[in-house]
Write a protein that holds these residues in place. Structure first.
Motif, PDB file in Angstrom:
ATOM      1  N   LYS B  29      49.525  46.602  47.104  1.00 45.05           N
ATOM      2  CA  LYS B  29      48.622  45.798  46.291  1.00 45.05           C
ATOM      3  C   LYS B  29      47.554  46.678  45.649  1.00 45.05           C
ATOM      4  N   ILE B  30      47.417  46.580  44.364  1.00 47.72           N
ATOM      5  CA  ILE B  30      46.364  47.304  43.649  1.00 47.72           C
ATOM      6  C   ILE B  30      45.359  46.254  43.193  1.00 47.72           C
ATOM      7  N   PRO B  31      44.073  46.451  43.446  1.00 46.10           N
ATOM      8  CA  PRO B  31      43.101  45.421  43.058  1.00 46.10           C
ATOM      9  C   PRO B  31      43.007  45.290  41.539  1.00 46.10           C
ATOM     10  N   THR B  32      42.838  44.061  41.086  1.00 44.32           N
ATOM     11  CA  THR B  32      42.705  43.814  39.638  1.00 44.32           C
ATOM     12  C   THR B  32      41.650  42.742  39.428  1.00 44.32           C
ATOM     13  N   LEU B  33      41.172  42.646  38.222  1.00 45.01           N
ATOM     14  CA  LEU B  33      40.248  41.565  37.877  1.00 45.01           C
ATOM     15  C   LEU B  33      40.614  40.973  36.514  1.00 45.01           C
ATOM     16  N   LEU B 109      36.107  38.151  42.513  1.00 46.25           N
ATOM     17  CA  LEU B 109      35.041  39.151  42.576  1.00 46.25           C
ATOM     18  C   LEU B 109      34.475  39.247  43.997  1.00 46.25           C
ATOM     19  N   GLN B 110      34.294  38.078  44.594  1.00 45.62           N
ATOM     20  CA  GLN B 110      33.788  38.029  45.965  1.00 45.62           C
ATOM     21  C   GLN B 110      34.726  38.805  46.910  1.00 45.62           C
ATOM     22  N   ASP B 111      36.019  38.564  46.758  1.00 43.91           N
ATOM     23  CA  ASP B 111      37.003  39.246  47.610  1.00 43.91           C
ATOM     24  C   ASP B 111      36.969  40.755  47.384  1.00 43.91           C
ATOM     25  N   LEU B 112      36.853  41.152  46.117  1.00 43.96           N
ATOM     26  CA  LEU B 112      36.880  42.587  45.806  1.00 43.96           C
ATOM     27  C   LEU B 112      35.639  43.286  46.349  1.00 43.96           C
ATOM     28  N   LYS B 115      35.836  43.841  49.908  1.00 43.93           N
ATOM     29  CA  LYS B 115      36.719  44.929  50.317  1.00 43.93           C
ATOM     30  C   LYS B 115      36.188  46.310  49.914  1.00 43.93           C
ATOM     31  N   TYR B 116      35.701  46.414  48.677  1.00 43.87           N
ATOM     32  CA  TYR B 116      35.356  47.750  48.168  1.00 43.87           C
ATOM     33  C   TYR B 116      33.851  48.020  48.105  1.00 43.87           C
ATOM     34  N   GLY B 117      33.045  47.057  48.445  1.00 43.55           N
ATOM     35  CA  GLY B 117      31.605  47.245  48.359  1.00 43.55           C
ATOM     36  C   GLY B 117      31.120  47.102  46.942  1.00 43.55           C
ATOM     37  N   PRO B 118      29.908  47.462  46.599  1.00 40.66           N
ATOM     38  CA  PRO B 118      28.893  48.054  47.480  1.00 40.66           C
ATOM     39  C   PRO B 118      28.217  46.989  48.344  1.00 40.66           C
ATOM     40  N   THR B 119      27.660  47.399  49.451  1.00 41.23           N
ATOM     41  CA  THR B 119      26.963  46.435  50.294  1.00 41.23           C
ATOM     42  C   THR B 119      25.562  46.171  49.755  1.00 41.23           C
ATOM     43  N   VAL B 120      25.000  47.179  49.116  1.00 44.76           N
ATOM     44  CA  VAL B 120      23.660  47.024  48.542  1.00 44.76           C
ATOM     45  C   VAL B 120      23.694  47.506  47.102  1.00 44.76           C
ATOM     46  N   GLY B 121      23.076  46.763  46.188  1.00 50.11           N
ATOM     47  CA  GLY B 121      23.010  47.204  44.800  1.00 50.11           C
ATOM     48  C   GLY B 121      21.749  48.028  44.576  1.00 50.11           C
TER      49      GLY B 121
END
Lengths: 154, 855
Positions: B29-33, B109-112, B115-121
């Motif tokens: 699976k490759i992430p996409t939007l 977007l929430q799922d991505l 999975k990939y972060g960032p945790t903090v902007g």
């Protein structure tokens, strides 16, 4: 609605391209010329003349800043405030035009004579400050020169 | 063969596909939007970046075609960093209002980000502020959440073909907007809702009412509106349908829906639903009990059968009911009541046309797969707008057009305005002539085909009739388009069937199908018009379209059903109505149909129903027809019962039960109860048992079972034997109409996209999209009558008049004015009279000359 002459003009533009959509930008200029700005009605006319969906016409038109998206005065002043012009006092000129002609950046004077648009660099850094009035180029501006120039545009 | 390596796994491909697709095939699976399987790759979001050996930079997997020997890595430190960076940029403007947003839980977007972060902007400045727009009745537009993936716009332009929305502005200010900037004014298919990855476009039907994870059950079922039979998923919570969504790749619609299917489901919760049986006492319908009502029906029907004979009883079946309901209905009529007087409102279009086409060309001539339309080189559309009658079928035509197919149209078809190549609009009432002339022209160029002598003879007779030069503009061009085509599809709507000489149009279209070896598609307004015929709800055929007058067939069914079937063919729909008026018919049993509203000459129909001794109406609402009934029996609607439906391509599909109804009984169950009380025993515990019986007795459905249907792809004839090459003599054809058609305006039936009638009128969402009928007039007519959009007018025919608002429709190019037949008291049929087509027995619309006066 566009009159017969305008429709003919658009037909000629259409004939230049294999796809109707390609005639959008020049047709929008014609609509702007006819209506003064790109009102919904103007865009509907373009949509009908080209048989391109209305939303696509508006999407394209709204991307470009050189189309007018609200009514403008008889003359459009486009004044540069980028670095060279700014150093040489362009911001004071904005204030001057604002008080002298009652027109704020992005706005139109109450007498509908001028609209003022703040431009990004128009490539006249050597002769700054500079502005465009409609399609005429004016440089080495000062308050006095602006008054002299704008007096010619009634 | 292409072999590439993805994450050290060797992947072999049959044909070149994108690296994204190749990875998917390999289970990676490759992430996409911005990518969506229904849309073309876009390469906008950059989330699908991968490392490819010997390529200098990261590549977007969605737009990169796989090549032999490629070595691809889909996860690495660099890739993760890039993806984190992209998401951080997106979150600059995307609000962190997940606890409030409806999309949370199914947000890509929430799922991505999870999975990939960032945790903090790291972004500290102000976010973009755009207030949520509720200016549209159906869609809530929240452009703060939009990530500008453009999936909605690409769906609207490239798949739906409505092109109603666009990305407006530029850079940070880019937002999706309809042309008007507030209300969408579009086809309301809602396919943009399907593809939006975030909560930027939401349906106001269920906004803030539930969370995606709170769904109790998901039921994969089919739509109840038109003859396409789209697959959809009903999400249920607390025994009520929360929303209807499509599933990508599923069914005939492959994840697309139209406005009726997606938003029209709320009718089942309408307050107007019938709750208990009603019995007329002292002139008024009063609430009653099931046992009292069923006993009364059985008693009355038995009495009339005894005193007047079975032929005094008639039944009207429904193309909204399932195969099982309709099979039981005709079995009841034939065996318990002893009558072949069985027909349906489908006689006004589909049933009439389908039967005559099959008589001419052989059974199964209309059984063609919708998907196949996309591969046609020329699509000839005649007699209606496919994009409003059968919207999903219409999309196939639009797709064919985008692929380069020629779309040729005879008559008006609004939804194909931007897609058609040739359009011919014959004068009103001259459509059949235009088609005959076209056929004569094609036959002149192609010569005799020689396979069906009757049709060849019919065609050559026409060739003599039309030998001169055509005076219908564009017909020659249309003919040449058809002659040049290596692969033709003909899409036939029912508008031309509703003519006293409708059989001429049908013959001409059959002739064209025959000469051009075209595939024929009949537009079907209701979900089970084909199933209704196959179930035997026609006066002259038994289940499986076996002619009643062939002795062997009749005997076979008599043995299976244990009794005698009356010999004589029954009456067709309008003959039944006329029979009621003449007192030949004494009792009428109507299942799920509303003839008062759905037939021309409403006053006459009302009078006829009023003359009956006994009228039973079985429905889910108190319809205009139920007002005349002696007994009204509450039935179950879509999603409340199980049953099979046969769509226009003859695909048999299962409509499942999703919720429990508060009241009512399955149509088949009510009928079996009455039947038992009348002395003809019918006992089934489930709809499935009925299908088992159908599969036994109907040769079309041999070996069919719910299990088989559940697997999908049950296309007619399911292991059955179609009856090809019927012996048939061409009936005499009517002369060209010689009437004087010089009136200024002619009233014609509009088939609107947003309405179907009884059901859609009780769907709040569809009523918001289209709250009232409008009279569609051409801009020339508007000018002539000095009318503007929204002006109220009085439309009068010799029968009556109606007051409606005017709407100017650029797609109308002749002197027709269109009115739909979906709103009580404001329908087109109530203003028109009819004359029966002698061959198809469909009502030919007459008296369409109208006066329009501004109010």
């Amino acid at each position: 609605m566009f009159n017969e002459t305008v429709l003919k003009e658009i037909e000629e533009i259409k004939a230049k391209y294999p796809e109707r959509r390609s005639a959008l930008l020049p047709s929008l200029y014609i609509a702007q010329r006819e209506f003064g700005w790109l009102s919904h009605e103007a865009m509907e006319c373009v949509s009908k003349a080209l048989n391109v969906p209305e939303a696509m016409v508006r999407g394209t038109a709204s991307f470009y800043s050189m189309y007018k998206h609200k009514p403008v005065g008889r003359h459009v002043i486009q004044l540069c405030t980028n670095i060279s012009c700014m150093i040489l006092g362009a911001e004071k000129l904005v204030d001057f035009i604002g008080t002298r002609y009652e027109v704020q950046p992005g706005g139109t004077s109450p007498d509908n004579r001028f609209s003022l648009v703040i431009m990004e660099c128009i490539g006249a850094c050597g002769t700054a400050p500079a502005m465009l009035v409609n399609t005429d180029f004016h440089e080495n501006l000062s308050e006095k020169r602006i008054e002299e120039i704008l007096d010619k545009y009634k | 063969m292409i072999t590439l390596t993805i994450n050290e796994k060797e992947v072999t491909l049959d044909k070149p596909v994108s690296v994204l697709e190749a990875a998917r095939q390999a289970g990676i699976k490759i992430p996409t939007l911005c990518y969506h399987e229904a849309l073309k790759p876009f390469g906008g979001c950059r989330l699908c970046v991968v490392e490819v050996e010997r390529m200098p930079k990261l590549q977007t997997a969605c737009t990169l075609m796989s090549a032999d020997g490629m070595i691809v890595k889909t996860e690495s430190e660099v890739i993760s960093r890039v993806r984190r960076g992209i998401l951080e940029f997106l979150l600059i403007n995307h609000p962190l209002d997940c606890p409030y947003c409806d999309k949370a839980g199914e947000c890509e977007l929430q799922d991505l980000v999870n999975k990939y972060g960032p945790t903090v902007g790291r972004y500290k400045e102000e976010k973009r502020k755009v207030p949520e727009s509720h200016k549209d009745h159906i869609f809530a537009r929240n452009m703060e959440r939009c990530v500008v993936c453009t999936r909605c716009v690409r769906m609207c332009n490239d798949v739906q073909g409505a092109s109603a929305i666009s990305m407006m502005g530029r850079g940070n200010h880019t937002r999706m907007e309809p042309f008007s900037a507030d209300s969408f004014n579009c086809e309301y298919c809602g396919n943009c809702l399907t593809v939006c990855p975030v909560g930027a476009i939401l349906s106001r039907l269920y906004i803030h009412s539930f969370r995606p994870w709170q769904v109790d059950s998901e039921v994969k079922t089919i739509c109840s509106y038109c003859g396409v039979g789209c697959s959809l998923v009903a999400q249920v919570r607390d025994d009520s349908i929360k929303r209807v969504i499509p599933e990508m790749g599923l069914g005939v619609n492959k994840g697309l829906l139209c406005s009726r299917g997606r938003f029209g489901y709320e009718f089942i919760n309408s307050r107007e639903r019938l709750k208990t049986p009603l019995i007329r006492k002292k002139g008024r319908l009063e609430e009653s009990t099931w046992s009292e009502a069923l006993n009364l029906v059985a008693e009355k029907l038995s009495e009339i059968k005894k005193t007047e004979g079975g032929s005094a009883i008639a039944g009207i079946a429904s193309p909204r009911c399932s195969n099982e309901d309709n099979y039981i209905f005709q079995k009841f009529m034939r065996m318990a009541c002893g009558s072949n007087n069985i027909d349906s409102v489908s006689r006004t279009g589909f049933a009439a046309a389908q039967k005559y086409f099959e008589e001419l060309m052989g059974q199964g001539i209309t059984a063609n797969i919708i998907e196949g339309l996309k591969n046609s080189e020329v699509i000839f559309v005649v007699g209606g707008d496919p994009t409003s009658v059968n919207p999903i079928l219409g999309l196939s035509i639009r797709e064919a057009s985008r692929r380069g197919a020629k779309i040729v149209v005879l008559g008006n078809a609004k939804g194909l305005e931007r897609f058609k190549n040739v359009q011919v609009i014959p004068p009103v009432f001259k459509e059949a002539d235009a088609l005959e002339e076209l056929l004569a022209g094609v036959s002149g160029a192609r010569g005799v085909r020689g396979e069906k002598p009757d049709i060849d003879r019919g065609i050559s007779a026409l060739s003599g009739k039309y030998s001169g030069k055509s005076d219908i503009g564009g017909l020659e061009e249309l003919k040449n388009a058809l002659l040049d085509s290596p692969s033709t599809a003909i899409v036939f709507g029912m508008d031309l069937v509703q003519r006293a000489d409708g059989h001429r149009a049908i013959f001409a279209v059959a002739g064209l199908t025959y000469l051009l070896e075209a595939r024929l598609y009949l537009l079907s307004e209701k979900p089970n018009e084909q199933g209704l015929i196959d179930a035997g709800c026609v006066p002259d055929m038994l289940p499986g379209a076996r002619p009643l007058n062939i002795h062997d067939f009749k005997t076979k069914f008599e043995t299976a059903w244990g009794g005698a079937i009356p010999d004589k063919n029954g009456m067709t729909l309008l003959e039944i109505i006329e029979g009621a008026k003449n007192r030949d018919i004494k009792a009428l049993y109507i299942m799920g149909e509303n003839p008062v509203f759905n037939l021309p000459d409403g006053p006459f129909v009302k009078e006829a129903l009023g003359s009956l001794d006994f009228l039973v109406v079985q429905d889910i609402f108190t319809t205009e027809t139920a007002e005349f009934a002696d007994v009204v029996l509450p039935a179950l609607g879509w999603s409340e019962k199980a049953g099979t439906y046969t769509n226009l391509e003859r695909r048999i599909q299962l409509q499942k039960k999703a919720v429990n109804a508060l009241s009512g009984m399955e149509d088949w169950k009510i009928i079996t109860e009455v039947s038992c009380k009348m002395g003809y025993k019918m006992a089934y515990s489930e709809a499935e048992d009925i299908m088992d019986e159908i599969a036994e007795v109907s040769p079309l459905y041999r070996d069919l079972s719910y299990r088989e249907i559940g697997k999908g792809n049950c296309l007619w004839p399911y292991h059955g034997e179609p009856l090809r090459g019927e012996i048939h003599e061409l009936p005499a054809m009517a002369e060209s109409s010689s009437g004087n058609y010089g009136a200024d305006f002619y009233l014609a039936l509009e088939k609107p996209l947003f309405h179907s009638g009884t059901l859609s009128r009780r769907s709040p969402a569809l009523m918001k999209i289209c709250p009232e009928p409008t009279l569609k007039i051409s801009s020339a007519a508007a000018e002539k009558l000095r009318l503007q959009e929204g002006d109220r007018v009085q439309v009068s025919t010799s029968v009556g008049s109606v007051e409606v608002a005017v709407s100017i429709d650029e797609s109308i190019k002749d002197n027709k004015v269109l009115l739909s037949n979906n709103f009580e008291g404001k329908g087109v049929f109530s203003l028109l009279t009819y004359k029966l087509d002698p061959v198809t027995k469909a009502p030919g619309i007459e008296g369409c000359e109208v006066r329009i006066e501004k109010l």
